[in-house]
Write an enzyme that holds these catalytic residues in place. Sequence first.
Site, mmCIF file in Angstrom:
data_model
loop_
_atom_site.group_PDB
_atom_site.id
_atom_site.type_symbol
_atom_site.label_atom_id
_atom_site.label_comp_id
_atom_site.label_asym_id
_atom_site.label_seq_id
_atom_site.Cartn_x
_atom_site.Cartn_y
_atom_site.Cartn_z
ATOM 1 C CG ASP A 23 -1.645 -1.130 1.360
ATOM 2 O OD1 ASP A 23 -2.291 -1.601 0.223
ATOM 3 O OD2 ASP A 23 -1.806 -1.862 2.528
ATOM 4 C CE LYS A 26 2.998 -2.405 -4.600
ATOM 5 N NZ LYS A 26 2.464 -2.070 -3.286
ATOM 6 N N GLY A 52 -4.341 -4.111 -4.367
ATOM 7 C CA GLY A 52 -5.293 -3.397 -4.388
ATOM 8 C C GLY A 52 -4.586 -1.878 -5.198
ATOM 9 C CG HIS A 53 -2.668 -1.709 -8.092
ATOM 10 N ND1 HIS A 53 -1.117 -1.684 -7.913
ATOM 11 C CD2 HIS A 53 -2.653 -3.150 -7.914
ATOM 12 C CE1 HIS A 53 -0.594 -2.709 -8.014
ATOM 13 N NE2 HIS A 53 -1.362 -3.784 -7.971
ATOM 14 C CD GLN A 249 0.429 -8.889 -2.886
ATOM 15 O OE1 GLN A 249 1.086 -9.561 -3.605
ATOM 16 N NE2 GLN A 249 -0.712 -8.382 -3.303
HETATM 17 P P1 IMP Z 1 -2.618 -12.781 1.413
HETATM 18 O O1 IMP Z 1 -1.699 -12.237 0.383
HETATM 19 O O2 IMP Z 1 -4.182 -12.389 1.314
HETATM 20 O O3 IMP Z 1 -2.378 -14.478 1.644
HETATM 21 O O4 IMP Z 1 -2.258 -12.056 2.782
HETATM 22 C C1 IMP Z 1 -1.193 -12.321 3.410
HETATM 23 C C2 IMP Z 1 -0.550 -10.981 4.233
HETATM 24 O O5 IMP Z 1 -0.290 -10.042 3.222
HETATM 25 C C3 IMP Z 1 -1.809 -10.263 5.201
HETATM 26 O O6 IMP Z 1 -1.207 -9.682 6.085
HETATM 27 C C4 IMP Z 1 -2.270 -9.244 4.257
HETATM 28 O O7 IMP Z 1 -2.915 -7.989 4.741
HETATM 29 C C5 IMP Z 1 -1.107 -8.878 3.393
HETATM 30 N N1 IMP Z 1 -1.353 -8.401 1.849
HETATM 31 C C6 IMP Z 1 -1.798 -8.957 0.997
HETATM 32 N N2 IMP Z 1 -1.730 -8.176 -0.181
HETATM 33 C C7 IMP Z 1 -1.865 -7.037 0.339
HETATM 34 C C8 IMP Z 1 -1.678 -5.635 -0.232
HETATM 35 O O8 IMP Z 1 -1.992 -5.332 -1.440
HETATM 36 N N3 IMP Z 1 -1.371 -4.695 0.719
HETATM 37 C C9 IMP Z 1 -0.940 -4.813 2.127
HETATM 38 N N4 IMP Z 1 -0.887 -6.078 2.182
HETATM 39 C C10 IMP Z 1 -1.243 -7.069 1.763
#
Ligand code: IMP
Length: 448
Positions: A23, A26, A52-53, A249
Amino acid sequence: MAGHNKGGRRMTNIVVLGTQWGDEGKGKIVDALAQEERFRAVVRYQGGNNAGHTVVVGGERYAFHLLPSGILSPSKDCVIGAGVVLNPQVLCEELQQIASRLGQQHARLWISEKAHLVMPWHVLRDRITGGTVGTTGRGIGPAYSDGVARRGIRWADTRYPGRFALRVEEEAMWNRQLIAAMLDHWHIPGEQREQLQLHEALDAATVVAGYWTCIEEIKSNPLVRSGDVSAFLDGLLSQGQALLFEGAQATLLDIAHGTYPFVTSSHPTVGGVYVGTGCRPRELHVLGVAKAYTTRVGAGPFPTELEDEVSERLREVGHEYGTTTGRPRRCGWLDLTVLRYARRVNGLDALALTKLDVLTGIHPLRVATRYCVGGDSVAFFTVHDADVEHAGVVYEECAGWDQDITGVTRFADLPGPARQYVLRIEDEVGVPVTMVGVGPGRSQLIRR
Ligand code: IMP
């Protein structure tokens, strides 16, 4: 001539990746770079619809989860690489949303046949087990797990309807047993089982029917192509076109290099570019995106986290609520040890600093410069997770500023303390800050 344009000039490719816990903004940086003519394709190499972009163009807000941010530019090719996990229902919805606002005036989309699909049972398994990590619940971890276990269903399996139906039947049968055992193991009560809507997610015919409509719709879209993305990208490089790689991420959520086990299941770090696309651009400029403070969603260590009025302020002014899940993000001071680590792991060439405007009016500002365990100064990742709780964070204060900076377009016009803050980061991390974000709009980006 590979990697050169017609005039023989070497074209530099860029990867935009997160340096913190995600977040960082990007999407905005990718969107700004995607406007440059030299980039022919915007390529996603990992993650799925957990990302989420958000991009704001002409006052309109676009939120993408799966589509690359470059999708708004009609002259581009957007690519979903082999390292991405793809939920066809989500992709179908996002394409519909864009088409309803822009018609067919958007980028072409290439999908790697090697990309694994996120199936309904992955979402179920994530909802049953993801709680301790605080996952997004989108089935991302289980989809990657099945890929590694060599039982994933890939986009290539959707080439023929019979093949797809067979693979769904096989995997649905396996998942019915697996999920029944999981529910018993965790003593999930009947009421919660009902909420999971097991039948819908585990009945092969229902799944095939729901997915196939979306798959057909995606494939019949004249702007979508499926195939060998590695060959496509290699072809572009041979023609001297430049590629823009878009990370989702971030470094500290990388499955290998992040704050394991509180991580996602892919490789947002620079190595993910090669594995996730099958393409090795020779000239790759690594642009790390860092927010001017730190946020994190989900569980896991966050040494500079604040739980006071400053964190409230950062959350409200910075709209720090997840784009994917709407969860409030945890907020804290900028951690320079994290940025130094991100520099090392990714070989950063430069930083884009976002959301500097959110710090306006906070006095004084603080940045973490190192940690202390038992009186010894340590670097970020020498702190074992068991020690993180006890690690002392060493802060330095920086002067704040009160002027509104959201309309500033030149670095020299920023208030002195804001410039000092940026220069301090450059000094500590050892890479130039080449972009500074001062607001959400496309134009609110100072280039240096
Ligand atoms: P997952 O990717 O849904 O398996 O989540 C694993 C970890 O990555 C969790 O702590 C999520 O909150 C974090 N996470 C996954 N995608 C994002 C993102 O786009 N932004 C911030 N954190 C993320």
